[in-house]
Motif scaffolding. Structure first.
Motif, PDB file in Angstrom:
ATOM      1  N   ALA A 399       0.864  -1.185   0.000  1.00  0.00           N
ATOM      2  CA  ALA A 399       0.000   0.000   0.000  1.00  0.00           C
ATOM      3  C   ALA A 399       0.895   1.227   0.000  1.00  0.00           C
ATOM      4  CB  ALA A 399      -0.925   0.004   1.217  1.00  0.00           C
ATOM      5  N   ILE A 400       0.747   2.060  -1.037  1.00  0.00           N
ATOM      6  CA  ILE A 400       1.645   3.198  -1.245  1.00  0.00           C
ATOM      7  C   ILE A 400       0.853   4.493  -1.137  1.00  0.00           C
ATOM      8  CG2 ILE A 400       3.309   4.246  -2.810  1.00  0.00           C
ATOM      9  CD1 ILE A 400       2.196   0.808  -3.663  1.00  0.00           C
ATOM     10  N   PRO A 401       1.180   5.362  -0.181  1.00  0.00           N
ATOM     11  CA  PRO A 401       0.462   6.639  -0.098  1.00  0.00           C
ATOM     12  C   PRO A 401       0.790   7.523  -1.299  1.00  0.00           C
ATOM     13  CG  PRO A 401       2.309   6.627   1.422  1.00  0.00           C
ATOM     14  CD  PRO A 401       2.221   5.243   0.851  1.00  0.00           C
ATOM     15  N   ILE A 402      -0.237   8.113  -1.891  1.00  0.00           N
ATOM     16  CA  ILE A 402      -0.050   9.092  -2.963  1.00  0.00           C
ATOM     17  C   ILE A 402      -0.196  10.454  -2.309  1.00  0.00           C
ATOM     18  CG2 ILE A 402      -0.938   9.971  -5.155  1.00  0.00           C
ATOM     19  CD1 ILE A 402      -1.991   7.199  -5.753  1.00  0.00           C
ATOM     20  N   ALA A 403       0.941  11.088  -2.070  1.00  0.00           N
ATOM     21  CA  ALA A 403       0.922  12.329  -1.295  1.00  0.00           C
ATOM     22  C   ALA A 403       1.937  13.301  -1.872  1.00  0.00           C
ATOM     23  CB  ALA A 403       1.234  12.051   0.174  1.00  0.00           C
ATOM     24  N   HIS A 404       1.673  14.568  -1.629  1.00  0.00           N
ATOM     25  CA  HIS A 404       2.632  15.617  -1.988  1.00  0.00           C
ATOM     26  C   HIS A 404       2.598  16.667  -0.895  1.00  0.00           C
ATOM     27  CE1 HIS A 404       5.196  18.039  -4.513  1.00  0.00           C
ATOM     28  NE2 HIS A 404       4.374  19.067  -4.408  1.00  0.00           N
ATOM     29  N   VAL A 433       7.419   5.819  -6.911  1.00  0.00           N
ATOM     30  CA  VAL A 433       6.234   5.909  -7.763  1.00  0.00           C
ATOM     31  C   VAL A 433       5.139   6.707  -7.063  1.00  0.00           C
ATOM     32  CG1 VAL A 433       4.378   4.573  -8.826  1.00  0.00           C
ATOM     33  CG2 VAL A 433       6.742   3.789  -9.023  1.00  0.00           C
ATOM     34  N   GLY A 434       4.930   6.413  -5.771  1.00  0.00           N
ATOM     35  CA  GLY A 434       3.899   7.137  -5.031  1.00  0.00           C
ATOM     36  C   GLY A 434       4.169   8.628  -4.981  1.00  0.00           C
ATOM     37  N   ARG A 435       5.432   9.011  -4.753  1.00  0.00           N
ATOM     38  CA  ARG A 435       5.759  10.430  -4.699  1.00  0.00           C
ATOM     39  C   ARG A 435       5.604  11.085  -6.078  1.00  0.00           C
ATOM     40  NH1 ARG A 435       9.905   8.666  -1.100  1.00  0.00           N
ATOM     41  NH2 ARG A 435      11.510   8.819  -2.713  1.00  0.00           N
ATOM     42  N   ALA A 436       6.005  10.358  -7.138  1.00  0.00           N
ATOM     43  CA  ALA A 436       5.878  10.909  -8.486  1.00  0.00           C
ATOM     44  C   ALA A 436       4.412  11.130  -8.845  1.00  0.00           C
ATOM     45  CB  ALA A 436       6.545   9.983  -9.505  1.00  0.00           C
ATOM     46  N   SER A 442      -0.864  16.623  -7.635  1.00  0.00           N
ATOM     47  CA  SER A 442      -0.833  17.949  -7.029  1.00  0.00           C
ATOM     48  C   SER A 442      -0.716  19.029  -8.092  1.00  0.00           C
ATOM     49  CB  SER A 442       0.338  18.043  -6.050  1.00  0.00           C
ATOM     50  OG  SER A 442       0.464  19.343  -5.530  1.00  0.00           O
ATOM     51  N   ALA A 443       0.152  18.804  -9.070  1.00  0.00           N
ATOM     52  CA  ALA A 443       0.315  19.785 -10.142  1.00  0.00           C
ATOM     53  C   ALA A 443      -0.972  19.936 -10.945  1.00  0.00           C
ATOM     54  CB  ALA A 443       1.462  19.368 -11.056  1.00  0.00           C
ATOM     55  N   LEU A 450      -5.732  27.187 -10.427  1.00  0.00           N
ATOM     56  CA  LEU A 450      -5.270  28.423 -11.042  1.00  0.00           C
ATOM     57  C   LEU A 450      -6.134  28.833 -12.219  1.00  0.00           C
ATOM     58  CD1 LEU A 450      -1.408  27.879 -10.937  1.00  0.00           C
ATOM     59  CD2 LEU A 450      -2.748  29.495  -9.580  1.00  0.00           C
ATOM     60  N   LEU A 451      -6.611  27.827 -12.963  1.00  0.00           N
ATOM     61  CA  LEU A 451      -7.479  28.128 -14.098  1.00  0.00           C
ATOM     62  C   LEU A 451      -8.909  28.413 -13.660  1.00  0.00           C
ATOM     63  CD1 LEU A 451      -6.194  25.447 -16.637  1.00  0.00           C
ATOM     64  CD2 LEU A 451      -5.716  27.902 -16.623  1.00  0.00           C
TER      65      LEU A 451
END
Length: 677
Positions: A399-404, A433-436, A442-443, A450-451
């Motif tokens: 289990a990999i957290p997807i976080a930024h 991979v999770g950080r990427a 996040s981007a 922003l839009l």
């Protein structure tokens, strides 16, 4: 005359001009009497005319005849001490030519610092004090030196049966734990034991039999049974006839060194293994990140990002299935949102409670700890305790957290049918991979904000009386409404609120509340009072602002507080709501909705204006407007407004005029955004 008779050393300095002056200054500064000489002829003439205690000269590698002066002096006087300065490695040649001492030149600033002491030393050693020192080395001193030496010393007698020890010093008894009476009369092999290497023992025995010196390192044992590494150096002692009369042994405890060597070998082995692991990790990471990067670059929506990553993981790795899920705003239940893999349908009804940081479920732990969690089991049910319907062939999962940064966007889950497919190397790869993915999501979310393409609105109810605005409404029996705030550089807040009905009990009630440091009545209109509050950091207002929320409405009565907040996206909304729940009691999500942000330039206009206003200017402008200062006649005077800001009337008007000028400039000047403050 000797140095001991006069107390002053007389030195003839035969040096080249570039060095002579500096050396003479150093020697005379230390109390020596110096006579300089510039050539060999002058030096010999001076020596013949008057007595000197020592001569100092230099040895230059650039002069091919640099030893001639030293030889001439020795021919003239065999006994006078001669100290030679040298900048190279020709010390041996200088001593061979008759030098008493050689002083190497060191770095500038300390080049000659050692000369006075060296000159006094060679002079003193030449005369009677040196003779007495040499004579003092008698047999008694030698015996004390051996007895008190910092290494173990033994002497054995080969003429006695079994070559027993006939002498051991104090260091030997301290090292082995045996008293002299217990050691004497025994062969030194009694220190050996099961850990002593037989080949090393045999080498030592053969050398003694051949009457040859030997050095070995072996394990010995102390009296208490503890082991230590012993370096043993044994040498034969010959009598006047040349026969071996005794053997002397030097024994040194080298346990610390051996342990350090063993540790170094272990570290080297571990480093080699780690290097191999890193090579596999690099290869594995490169391939996987290339695949994932291609997905992240080409995706146009968040769903495409997450779906593509799951598909690539299943296609390019030994994983049998993958899914990504997250929790709702007000609930910690994680549910799959996208899935990939032939056996991924089993996750369609999976729900995981992530509320417990110590939960048995790895997905819940990944969400709460923000770290990769790996689980293995004999059955698929072991991977998600309490869940059913999973493919029976699954034996391991990650289990990999997807976080930024501080935001959790979801949890990526991968499954393998081989329990050994997921190890530390795989954990490191999946963490990347999770950080990427987290950075990409996040981007994407930031770009969407922003839009102006979306916004999440939360309606929250709180019944915690520790909140200052709620406590004020309860204590003063009134309704409190939020009219805006100014966030100061020190983290505190200036808040503007309306109080209905207004009364004399408002200010005393506020004085009792920790969340309100100061309250000032600005104006009263038709029974409703406008107040300025000074609130410290850590209050509800700063809590919302720090989480990225924007308050659209806030009302409090004597029982509850209702808050309407806008945030950029669902993760931010969930993060804010969770944070409020962790800070205050009785927090309830009354409603939420996602909507497109209405096209408007007002927010941008206000942001650009606020950036140009100082804290004092914004406070003066907002206070004057809310208090009715711009109405005619004035609802409040400039003196009264200045008092609320703790400034003079002239200072208040200065801040107000500056703010008005910037406000008018923002409306009328097209170059406002690029104009200086």
């Amino acid at each position: 005359m000797s140095v001991t008779q006069e107390g002053t050393v007389r030195v003839l300095a035969v040096l080249e001009a570039g060095r002579r002056e500096e050396v003479v200054e150093v020697l005379e500064g230390d109390g020596l009497r110096v006579q300089p000489a510039g050539s060999t002829t002058e030096a010999l003439s001076t020596l013949s005319e008057r007595p000197f205690d020592a001569v100092i000269c230099s040895l230059s590698s650039d002069d091919g005849d640099d030893l001639s002066l030293l030889r001439e002096i020795r021919t003239f006087d065999e006994d006078i001490p001669v100290v030679v300065l040298t900048e190279d490695a020709r010390v041996g040649e200088a001593f061979a030519a008759g030098a008493s001492d050689c002083v190497p030149l060191v770095a500038d600033g300390e080049r000659y610092d050692r000369l006075p002491a060296r000159l006094r030393s060679v002079v003193a050693w030449r005369e009677e004090p040196g003779d007495r020192s040499r004579a003092a080395i008698d047999e008694e001193l030698k015996q004390r030196a051996i007895d008190e030496a910092p290494v173990g010393i033994t002497i054995s007698d080969p003429d006695l049966p079994d070559n027993p020890m006939v002498y051991v010093n104090e260091s030997y008894t301290e090292m082995t734990g045996y008293d002299r009476s217990e050691a004497l009369g025994r062969n030194c092999r009694f220190l050996q034991g099961t850990g002593s290497d037989p080949e090393t023992v045999a080498a030592m025995r053969e050398a003694i039999a051949a009457e040859e010196p030997v050095s070995v390192e072996l394990v010995n044992y102390r009296k208490d049974g503890s082991s230590f590494w012993n370096r043993v150096d044994i040498a034969p002692i010959h009598d006047e006839t040349g026969e071996v009369s005794h053997f002397v042994g030097f024994q040194t405890d080298i346990t610390a060194r051996k342990r350090a060597e063993a540790a170094a070998r272990r570290y080297a082995t571990a480093a080699s293994r780690e290097s191999e692991r890193l090579e596999r990790l690099i290869d594995r990471t490169e391939v996987l990140l290339q695949d994932v990067t291609s997905v992240l670059v080409g995706a146009e929506t968040r769903e495409e990002i997450e779906t593509g990553v799951c598909e690539r993981l299943v296609e390019a790795t030994p994983y049998a299935a993958a899914w990504i899920g997250d929790s709702t705003i007000a609930s910690s239940v994680i549910v799959p949102r996208v899935r990939a893999g032939a056996k991924a349908d089993a996750f369609s009804s999976l729900t995981i409670d992530a509320d417990d940081p110590e939960a048995a479920d790895p997905t819940a732990r990944a969400a709460s700890t923000r770290r990769v969690q790996i689980a293995r089991g004999e059955t698929a049910a072991d991977l998600h305790p309490g869940s059913s319907g999973l493919a029976e062939s699954f034996r391991a999962m990650a289990a990999i957290p997807i976080a930024h940064r501080e935001t959790l966007y979801g949890v990526l889950n991968v499954y393998a049918e081989d329990a050994d497919a997921l190890d530390e190397t795989e954990e490191a790869v999946l963490s990347l991979v999770g950080r990427a993915v987290g950075a990409a999501v996040s981007a994407f979310e930031s770009r969407r904000v922003l839009l102006g393409s979306g916004i999440v609105e939360l309606e929250i109810g709180i019944e915690d009386p520790s909140i200052g605005l709620l406590g004020l409404a309860a204590e003063a029996d009134c309704r409190v409404g939020y009219e805006g705030s100014i966030y100061r550089d020190d983290g505190s807040v200036i808040a503007f609120v309306t109080v209905d009905p207004d009364g004399e009990g408002i200010e005393p009630a506020a004085a009792e509340l920790a969340d309100i440091h100061r309250i000032d009545r600005i104006a009263v209109h038709e029974g409703t009072g406008l107040y300025e509050l000074r609130c410290p950091s850590g209050t509800l207002l700063t809590h919302v602002a720090d989480a990225g929320g924007s308050i659209r409405r806030l009302e409090a009565d004597g029982e509850s507080l209702e808050l309407v907040v806008e945030v950029a996206d669902r993760p931010a909304a969930r993060s804010l709501f969770t944070s409020l729940q962790g800070t205050y009691s009785a927090v309830e999500l009354l409603g939420s909705r996602e909507r497109e942000r209405l096209p408007s330039t007002r927010a941008g206009f206000l942001d650009s204006l606020t950036e140009r206003l100082t804290e004092r200017q914004e406070t003066a402008l907002r206070t004057a407007y809310l208090a009715g200062f711009f109405e005619w006649p004035h609802a409040v005077s400039g003196d009264e407004l200045a008092a609320t800001m703790d400034v003079s009337r002239s200072t208040f008007h200065q801040h107000l005029r500056a703010a008005q000028r910037k406000l008018v400039g923002a409306v009328l000047d097209p170059e406002f955004e690029s104009a200086p403050n």
